[in-house]
Design an enzyme around this catalytic site. Structure first.
Site, PDB file in Angstrom:
ATOM      1  N   SER A 168       0.836  -1.214   0.000  1.00  0.00           N
ATOM      2  CA  SER A 168       0.000   0.000   0.000  1.00  0.00           C
ATOM      3  C   SER A 168       0.866   1.257   0.000  1.00  0.00           C
ATOM      4  CB  SER A 168      -0.958  -0.004   1.188  1.00  0.00           C
ATOM      5  OG  SER A 168      -0.260   0.154   2.408  1.00  0.00           O
ATOM      6  N   ASN A 169       2.049   1.191   0.621  1.00  0.00           N
ATOM      7  CA  ASN A 169       2.948   2.353   0.564  1.00  0.00           C
ATOM      8  C   ASN A 169       3.518   2.522  -0.841  1.00  0.00           C
ATOM      9  OD1 ASN A 169       3.448   3.841   3.224  1.00  0.00           O
ATOM     10  ND2 ASN A 169       3.388   1.723   3.858  1.00  0.00           N
ATOM     11  N   ARG A 179      22.924 -12.345   4.668  1.00  0.00           N
ATOM     12  CA  ARG A 179      22.194 -11.110   4.382  1.00  0.00           C
ATOM     13  C   ARG A 179      22.982 -10.254   3.391  1.00  0.00           C
ATOM     14  NH1 ARG A 179      18.022 -10.061   7.839  1.00  0.00           N
ATOM     15  NH2 ARG A 179      17.944 -11.236   9.807  1.00  0.00           N
ATOM     16  N   ILE A 187      16.208  -6.874   7.524  1.00  0.00           N
ATOM     17  CA  ILE A 187      17.235  -5.928   7.959  1.00  0.00           C
ATOM     18  C   ILE A 187      18.214  -5.758   6.806  1.00  0.00           C
ATOM     19  CG2 ILE A 187      19.043  -5.490   9.670  1.00  0.00           C
ATOM     20  CD1 ILE A 187      16.269  -5.685  10.885  1.00  0.00           C
ATOM     21  N   ASN A 200      13.136   4.521   5.036  1.00  0.00           N
ATOM     22  CA  ASN A 200      12.205   3.527   5.562  1.00  0.00           C
ATOM     23  C   ASN A 200      10.978   4.214   6.145  1.00  0.00           C
ATOM     24  OD1 ASN A 200      11.375   0.869   6.390  1.00  0.00           O
ATOM     25  ND2 ASN A 200      11.966   1.378   8.476  1.00  0.00           N
ATOM     26  N   HIS A 238       8.110   3.490   9.071  1.00  0.00           N
ATOM     27  CA  HIS A 238       7.894   2.611  10.225  1.00  0.00           C
ATOM     28  C   HIS A 238       6.591   3.009  10.905  1.00  0.00           C
ATOM     29  CE1 HIS A 238       8.918  -0.008  13.569  1.00  0.00           C
ATOM     30  NE2 HIS A 238       8.614   0.964  14.381  1.00  0.00           N
ATOM     31  N   GLY A 241      21.491   0.279  12.110  1.00  0.00           N
ATOM     32  CA  GLY A 241      20.689  -0.252  13.209  1.00  0.00           C
ATOM     33  C   GLY A 241      19.299  -0.655  12.744  1.00  0.00           C
ATOM     34  N   VAL A 242      18.444  -1.037  13.703  1.00  0.00           N
ATOM     35  CA  VAL A 242      17.057  -1.399  13.382  1.00  0.00           C
ATOM     36  C   VAL A 242      16.161  -0.225  13.767  1.00  0.00           C
ATOM     37  CG1 VAL A 242      15.143  -2.983  13.857  1.00  0.00           C
ATOM     38  CG2 VAL A 242      17.499  -3.846  13.762  1.00  0.00           C
ATOM     39  N   ASP A 243      15.657   0.479  12.712  1.00  0.00           N
ATOM     40  CA  ASP A 243      14.748   1.614  12.940  1.00  0.00           C
ATOM     41  C   ASP A 243      15.419   2.722  13.760  1.00  0.00           C
ATOM     42  OD1 ASP A 243      12.177  -0.854  13.409  1.00  0.00           O
ATOM     43  OD2 ASP A 243      12.730   0.207  11.571  1.00  0.00           O
TER      44      ASP A 243
HETATM   45  C1  GRF Z   1       3.098  -0.702   7.035  1.00  0.00           C
HETATM   46  O1  GRF Z   1       2.545  -0.387   8.298  1.00  0.00           O
HETATM   47  C2  GRF Z   1       4.580  -0.444   7.079  1.00  0.00           C
HETATM   48  O2  GRF Z   1       4.906   0.649   7.913  1.00  0.00           O
HETATM   49  C3  GRF Z   1       5.089  -1.703   7.668  1.00  0.00           C
HETATM   50  O3  GRF Z   1       4.373  -2.699   6.937  1.00  0.00           O
HETATM   51  C4  GRF Z   1       3.016  -2.218   6.806  1.00  0.00           C
HETATM   52  C5  GRF Z   1       2.449  -2.625   5.460  1.00  0.00           C
HETATM   53  O4  GRF Z   1       3.031  -1.837   4.487  1.00  0.00           O
HETATM   54  N1  GRF Z   1       6.517  -1.840   7.530  1.00  0.00           N
HETATM   55  P1  GRF Z   1       2.602  -1.987   2.919  1.00  0.00           P
HETATM   56  O5  GRF Z   1       1.093  -1.965   2.852  1.00  0.00           O
HETATM   57  O6  GRF Z   1       3.154  -3.327   2.450  1.00  0.00           O
HETATM   58  O7  GRF Z   1       3.232  -0.814   2.252  1.00  0.00           O
END
Ligand code: GRF
Length: 207
Positions: free
Chosen positions: A14-15, A66, A93, A108, A110, A144-146
């Site tokens: 969705s993003n 990774r 990560i 990113n 979050h 780091g993580v977030d």
């Molecule tokens: C969102 O809340 C994003 O912040 C998190 O995963 C969720 C789904 O994101 N990391 P999307 O719909 O796949 O963009």
């Protein structure tokens, strides 16, 4: 100058959709050159294909480390001339292999008001903690993580009777607003990472 984006996804996308819609509305001077998913069936790949955006499935389990996964992803991104990378619902990560390939150009989103509630279940952690305000954060990615420097945030109320799903949905609507806006700043060269004493900070346009 149109910014060439690579978008890494793992799920619904969705993003990614919000980014593509902002581009279509000419609110974001960018082009998504490649969408990479580490999950074969991610609906984000369908969203990209519907808009003729090139996609790739890269199975992280097919790589010994990774770093090896990141090197493959970097190679694919560079092959498409990508200049900046967006982690949009990407649940892996990333390593310095990716970060050094795109210095100060990995972003990113979050679903929490960092530094509160890093990790994979921001909305759930917010509900369990009992906060009255939750939200989302766009940040530059560091090792780091977030933990990278913050670019933008948006707050939403936590309402009586909220479930993890209802709160996550309210946060997601704000994610779809602040991520394209932050990328528009990046595309216009208006994001400056300031490194001095203490934490790096991102200078953003005066709103
Ligand atoms: C969102 O809340 C994003 O912040 C998190 O995963 C969720 C789904 O994101 N990391 P999307 O719909 O796949 O963009």
């Amino acid at each position: 100058m149109t910014l060439a984006l690579g978008v890494l996804v793992s799920g619904s996308g969705s993003n990614l959709e919000a980014i593509l819609e902002a581009i279509a509305r000419r609110e974001l001077d960018a082009e998504v050159r490649l969408v990479v998913s580490n999950k074969r069936g991610a609906f984000a790949l369908e969203r990209a294909a519907r808009r003729d955006v090139p996609t790739a499935f890269v199975d992280h389990e097919a790589f010994p480390t990774r770093e090896a996964f990141d090197a493959d992803v970097v190679s694919r991104l560079r092959g498409r001339g990508v200049e900046a990378v967006v982690l949009a619902g990407f649940m892996r990560i990333v390593t310095p292999v990716l970060l050094e390939a795109f210095p100060d150009r990995v972003v990113n989103i979050h679903p929490a008001l960092l530094p509160a509630f890093p990790g994979v279940h921001g909305p759930r952690q917010a509900l369990e903690y009992g906060v009255k305000v939750a939200g989302c954060t766009v940040h530059m990615v560091d090792a780091g993580v977030d933990t990278g420097p913050i670019v933008a945030q948006a707050a939403v109320p936590v309402l009586a009777g909220d479930t993890e799903a209802s709160l996550a949905a309210r946060i997601l609507r704000e994610e779809h607003r602040i991520l394209p806006r932050a990328l528009a700043w990046l595309a216009r060269g208006e994001l400056v990472v300031e490194r001095g004493a203490g934490r790096p900070r991102v200078r953003v346009p005066a709103s």
